[in-house]
Every structure is written in structure tokens, then in C-alpha cells.
Design a protein around this motif. Structure first.
Motif, mmCIF file in Angstrom:
data_model
loop_
_atom_site.group_PDB
_atom_site.id
_atom_site.type_symbol
_atom_site.label_atom_id
_atom_site.label_comp_id
_atom_site.label_asym_id
_atom_site.label_seq_id
_atom_site.Cartn_x
_atom_site.Cartn_y
_atom_site.Cartn_z
ATOM 1 N N VAL A 157 -22.933 61.002 36.794
ATOM 2 C CA VAL A 157 -23.874 60.288 37.659
ATOM 3 C C VAL A 157 -23.739 58.780 37.461
ATOM 4 O O VAL A 157 -23.191 58.302 36.475
ATOM 5 N N GLY A 158 -24.264 58.038 38.432
ATOM 6 C CA GLY A 158 -24.211 56.584 38.399
ATOM 7 C C GLY A 158 -24.383 56.037 39.787
ATOM 8 O O GLY A 158 -24.395 56.775 40.772
ATOM 9 N N PRO A 170 -31.938 54.794 44.452
ATOM 10 C CA PRO A 170 -33.206 55.290 44.986
ATOM 11 C C PRO A 170 -33.974 54.267 45.816
ATOM 12 O O PRO A 170 -34.888 54.643 46.557
ATOM 13 N N ASP A 171 -33.624 52.995 45.713
ATOM 14 C CA ASP A 171 -34.364 51.963 46.451
ATOM 15 C C ASP A 171 -33.793 51.697 47.836
ATOM 16 O O ASP A 171 -34.350 50.902 48.597
ATOM 17 N N ASP A 172 -32.669 52.350 48.182
ATOM 18 C CA ASP A 172 -32.067 52.142 49.497
ATOM 19 C C ASP A 172 -32.899 52.849 50.558
ATOM 20 O O ASP A 172 -33.306 53.998 50.394
ATOM 21 N N ALA A 212 -29.948 49.542 40.552
ATOM 22 C CA ALA A 212 -29.646 50.968 40.670
ATOM 23 C C ALA A 212 -29.218 51.539 39.321
ATOM 24 O O ALA A 212 -29.565 52.675 38.975
ATOM 25 N N ASP A 213 -28.446 50.752 38.537
ATOM 26 C CA ASP A 213 -28.069 51.194 37.190
ATOM 27 C C ASP A 213 -29.311 51.432 36.341
ATOM 28 O O ASP A 213 -29.439 52.461 35.662
ATOM 29 N N ARG A 214 -30.222 50.463 36.369
ATOM 30 C CA ARG A 214 -31.425 50.560 35.550
ATOM 31 C C ARG A 214 -32.302 51.734 35.984
ATOM 32 O O ARG A 214 -32.903 52.416 35.145
ATOM 33 N N ALA A 215 -32.360 51.988 37.311
ATOM 34 C CA ALA A 215 -33.145 53.133 37.804
ATOM 35 C C ALA A 215 -32.546 54.446 37.317
ATOM 36 O O ALA A 215 -33.277 55.388 36.956
ATOM 37 N N ALA A 216 -31.218 54.525 37.287
ATOM 38 C CA ALA A 216 -30.561 55.743 36.804
ATOM 39 C C ALA A 216 -30.824 55.949 35.317
ATOM 40 O O ALA A 216 -31.079 57.076 34.862
ATOM 41 N N ILE A 217 -30.770 54.864 34.557
ATOM 42 C CA ILE A 217 -31.042 54.959 33.115
ATOM 43 C C ILE A 217 -32.469 55.447 32.870
ATOM 44 O O ILE A 217 -32.716 56.297 32.013
ATOM 45 N N GLU A 218 -33.431 54.926 33.644
ATOM 46 C CA GLU A 218 -34.822 55.356 33.509
ATOM 47 C C GLU A 218 -34.966 56.841 33.849
ATOM 48 O O GLU A 218 -35.715 57.576 33.195
ATOM 49 N N ARG A 270 -28.618 46.890 25.441
ATOM 50 C CA ARG A 270 -29.897 46.196 25.649
ATOM 51 C C ARG A 270 -30.985 47.137 26.105
ATOM 52 O O ARG A 270 -32.180 46.836 25.987
ATOM 53 N N PHE A 271 -30.597 48.299 26.645
ATOM 54 C CA PHE A 271 -31.580 49.242 27.176
ATOM 55 C C PHE A 271 -31.862 50.378 26.196
ATOM 56 O O PHE A 271 -32.355 51.443 26.585
ATOM 57 N N GLY A 272 -31.525 50.164 24.948
ATOM 58 C CA GLY A 272 -31.847 51.150 23.925
ATOM 59 C C GLY A 272 -30.877 52.301 23.832
ATOM 60 O O GLY A 272 -31.194 53.336 23.233
#
Length: 470
Positions: free
Chosen positions: A26-27, A80-82, A117-123, A153-155
Motif C-alpha cells: 500500500v501507499g 483519501p482526501d481526493d 496522502a503518505d501521512r494519512a496512510a501511516i495513520e 519522524r513519525f515514530g
């Protein structure tokens, strides 16, 4: 315990294992997921292109690494924001892939900054209890590798820099997958290898994916009014009335003139996938919009299936939009358009309401049985004697050919050999007569059976008799 889904027999490991652990890739769009998928699968399966959003449906393939077998799932770009409804559908498919997977491989572009979008996938992945492996792709140099560690940086505990294009870092990535990969299901619970495969083909927007979703009872395929939604061939196991099938949903095949220059290479790859799917099927179901009728392109698609010796069915979809008189006219018009294959069943269906699907599945099962059937030599020749007695071959080119016997040489499709004194003298109209009698007598409707004529060689007794006569 993770629920395992039954997967595609055509892409099984040599041992035929099917209840394999699932690994989802995924990504966000255009980070190289499909390139990585192909690298892990060790063969080019998913379409790879610089255009974002080329991969839309979930795409499955069985593979192995370090002595372990598993199933890969390629997914569309997660954003998801598209606001595009299509992109929203892709995002939902990614969520479903994450839910059904045992291990997730998150892919980002290691040569670029992380996006929203990367950050949304990580969440999304943080909320799952599945093992997640973070891979930074497109890392082709030490300088880029230093940039790829932004994920920390995102843990994230561990980042694996890779280059799917050049194969860099793949051993480390595969080792990481193996560390968290669960054991496969017991063989007693796995799906058998020998299953009928059905290719669903047709022009764009005829309702192929809608049919698949109706048969599956879930929204596995993306359904959209825009032509060309499905680009990769997607396999799915369908169980109905105690029988199991593998259905292959394929990309819509468009005329060359309808393909724009910018999309030509992607469209060509989609057509290639459709043709390959047809080649590895036993039965081909051509979906036609009943209201639009059979077009030249539909006839060409059917011709491809006929050339490849596949069982064939024409399903006139969207029958709920026509009354009985209109449907009767549609069937009649279809029969006229496919005069080169009068033996093909034509079935009215509605993927939307489910009407006609029971008959469709029964016909698929019948064609599969006929496709693989073998007729005993004794029964075959008793039939053949009756055929010759009813109508003997006519004289052709001054020769009166004699037909001695018939035998079945192959199945899938059924292929017969007729031994004759002068094969070239058997008129094509008589060849057609024999073929039609075979189809009628042994139930080969929908199957493009082959009948070959070969010259009977003289045996030793024939030679000795000729020498004595001389």
C-alpha cells in the motif's frame, strides 16, 4: 486468528498451496508500488506506468521468498482526501486490502518529501493490529538513502530503503516480511487446484465488474460509469450451488482508434492482460450491453476466444432495461452478428438484479465439462459409421475420399482426427457437416471443437497384399 481468503489457483505455487498468508502493498499514487509488486512476484503482472492511478483494483499473485510461500496484494494509490469518486473508491479498496492482509508493506517515495496522502496512510496503518513494514522506494544512491529516513519522524521503528526498479534492498525487505509472516492454512482447508477458470471479457462499460460483484456478493471490483475502469486482470473465487469457479475480470478492450495517444501504452498493456486472461481460461463469457447490441469489436473479441479454442458464452447484460420483445430482437440481432460461431449460447442477464445468473453459471459448468470431455473410441466410431452411412463424402477434384475411422486426440478443447484416403479431397462443406454432427451428438454447444483429417498410412499387411497382387 486472521481470516484467510481463498486465492487464485492459476498463480499457485508448484505444490498447489492456496490458503497462503496475505501481504498487501500500500501507499499513495506513483511511489512505485506496482514495480515493487512485480519485483516481489518475480514476474511482470501489474501494469507499471508513470501516470498516477494506473493500478485501481486489488491485484493478487502467489510468490515465494526464502523458502516461504505467500500471496501478494497490489493496491491502488491511497489518497483519501481526493474528491474524485474514483479515488474515493480506490481508498476504500486499500482499506479492505489492509483488513484482509496478514502483513502490510507501506511504500513511500524515498527521494521526495512525505505528502499528506503518505501521512494519512501511516495513520491508517497505526490503527491496525497487523505487522507493518515500511519501505522507502526509489533509493538509488547513498544521498537519496539519507533523505529516505524522514519516516522515522513519525515514530516508525524501522525503515528499509529499496529500489524496486533496480532490485536494491529486496533481500532485506523479503527477510523482514518472513520475520512476521504467519504459517499457511493446513492443506486440508485449502482450495483444490483443478478449478474451471472463466474469463469475463467485453467492451468498456458493458457491466463486467458489476457481474463480478454480483457473483461475489461484495464490491470487490471498482464499478464506475466511465469506460476503462478495470485495467488489470483480476481473479476471484466464486462459489455457487456447491460448485467453485475462478472468474477473471479483465480490462475493457477498445478499438485502437478510441485510444488516445497519451493512454495508448497503458491501454495496450490492458488489452494484453485481457488476451492473456482469455488464454489461461477454460470458458470465456463475452458481456454485451443488450441495449447497444453486438458491435464489430465484440465479434473480434469472440473471434479471439474462438481462435484460442475456448468455450464461449454471450451474456446480454442490462436485460432489466428491455422488455421481452426488445430482448428477443436483441438475441436475434446478436445471432446475425456472430454467424461465424452459431454454436455459441446467448443468454439474457442482468448483473444489477441478478436475473439470469443461475442459467449463466449452469451453462459455464456445462461448457467446462464439455471442454474437458473425452469420448470413448468405440462410441465415437459407432457414431461415425452412422454419420457416413447417412451422408458419404462427395467426390472432390476427381477423387472419392474414403473415411476409415475417427479418434479423439486431445481435450481442452476436444480435438478429433479422421483417418482418410485423401484428406485434401474432403470438401469443406462435408467437414462442417461432420463437425456439426459431433457437436450435436455429444453436446459440444459453445465449444470450438477441432476436426483434423490425416492420410491413413499403409500397414505392413497392405504392402504385402499389394506386392502379391503385383
Amino acid at each position: 486468528m486472521t481470516k484467510h481468503r481463498k486465492q487464485l489457483p492459476d498463480r499457485m505455487t508448484p505444490a498447489g498451496a492456496t490458503g497462503l498468508p496475505l501481504v498487501a502493498v500500500v501507499g499513495r499514487p506513483n511511489v512505485g508500488k506496482s514495480t515493487l509488486f512485480n519485483r516481489l512476484a518475480r514476474r511482470r503482472l501489474a501494469i507499471v506506468h508513470d501516470e498516477p492511478g494506473v493500478t485501481r483494483d486489488r491485484h493478487y499473485a502467489n510468490t515465494n521468498a526464502l523458502g516461504r510461500d505467500f500471496t501478494l496484494i497490489d493496491t491502488g494509490g491511497f489518497d483519501p482526501d481526493d474528491d474524485d469518486p474514483m479515488k474515493a473508491g480506490i481508498a476504500e479498496h486499500v482499506r479492505e486490502a489492509v483488513a484482509e492482509a496478514d502483513v502490510i508493506v507501506f511504500v513511500c517515495d524515498g527521494s521526495a518529501e512525505l505528502t499528506g496522502a503518505d501521512r494519512a496512510a501511516i495513520e491508517l496503518l497505526r490503527r491496525t493490529d497487523k505487522p507493518v513494514i515500511y519501505a522507502a522506494n526509489k533509493v538509488d544512491s547513498p544521498k537519496v538513502e539519507a533523505q529516505s529516513f524522514e519516516l522515522y519522524r513519525f515514530g516508525v521503528n524501522r525503515v528499509i530503503p529499496v529500489s524496486a526498479l533496480h532490485g536494491r534492498g529486496m533481500t532485506e525487505l523479503e527477510s523482514a516480511i518472513m520475520e512476521v509472516l504467519p504459517e499457511p492454512m493446513p492443506l486440508s482447508l485449502q482450495l483444490g487446484l483443478d478449478l474451471p477458470r472463466v474469463a469475463v471479457v467485453g467492451r468498456p462499460n458493458a457491466g463486467k465488474s458489476s457481474l463480478m460483484n454480483r457473483l461475489l456478493g461484495e464490491s470487490r471490483m471498482l464499478v464506475d460509469e466511465r469506460p476503462g475502469t478495470t485495467r488489470d486482470a483480476i481473479d476471484a473465487v466464486v462459489e455457487r450451488d456447491g460448485k467453485t469457479f475462478v472468474f477473471i475480470d479483465t480490462a475493457g478492450i477498445r478499438k485502437k482508434g478510441k485510444v488516445t495517444k497519451a493512454a495508448d501504452d497503458v491501454e495496450s498493456a490492458s488489452v494484453m492482460h485481457s488476451v492473456k486472461s482469455m488464454e489461461r481460461s477454460h470458458v470465456t463469457v463475452l458481456i454485451v450491453d443488450a441495449k447497444d447490441g453486438v458491435a464489430e469489436q465484440d465479434a473480434k473479441i469472440l473471434g479471439l476466444a474462438n481462435d484460442r479454442g475456448r468455450g464461449m458464452i454471450i451474456a446480454l447484460n442490462k436485460g432489466d432495461l428491455l422488455d421481452k420483445v426488445q430482448m428477443a430482437k436483441a438475441i436475434e440481432a446478436t445471432r446475425e452478428k456472430i454467424s461465424f460461431a452459431p454454436f455459441v449460447p446467448i443468454l439474457p442477464i442482468s448483473a444489477k438484479t441478478g436475473r439470469g445468473l443461475t442459467e449463466l453459471m449452469e451453462t459455464v459448468a456445462q461448457l467446462y465439462a464439455a471442454y474437458r470431455s473425452r469420448v470413448g473410441t468405440g462410441e465415437l466410431n459407432r457414431f461415425f459409421e452412422q454419420v457416413i452411412e447417412t451422408r458419404s463424402p462427395p467426390t472432390q477434384g476427381g477423387k472419392a475420399p474414403r473415411l476409415y475411422f475417427i479418434t479423439q486426440a486431445e481435450t481442452s478443447p476436444p480435438t478429433f482426427i479422421v483417418m482418410a484416403s485423401a484428406p485434401d479431397a474432403v470438401h469443406f462443406s462435408y467437414q462442417r457437416y461432420v463437425l456439426n454432427q459431433l457437436r450435436k451428438h455429444f453436446g459440444f454447444d459453445g465449444i470450438p471443437i477441432r476436426v483434423l483429417y490425416k492420410e491413413r498410412r499403409r500397414g505392413r499387411k497392405d504392402k504385402d497384399k499389394k506386392a502379391a497382387d503385383d
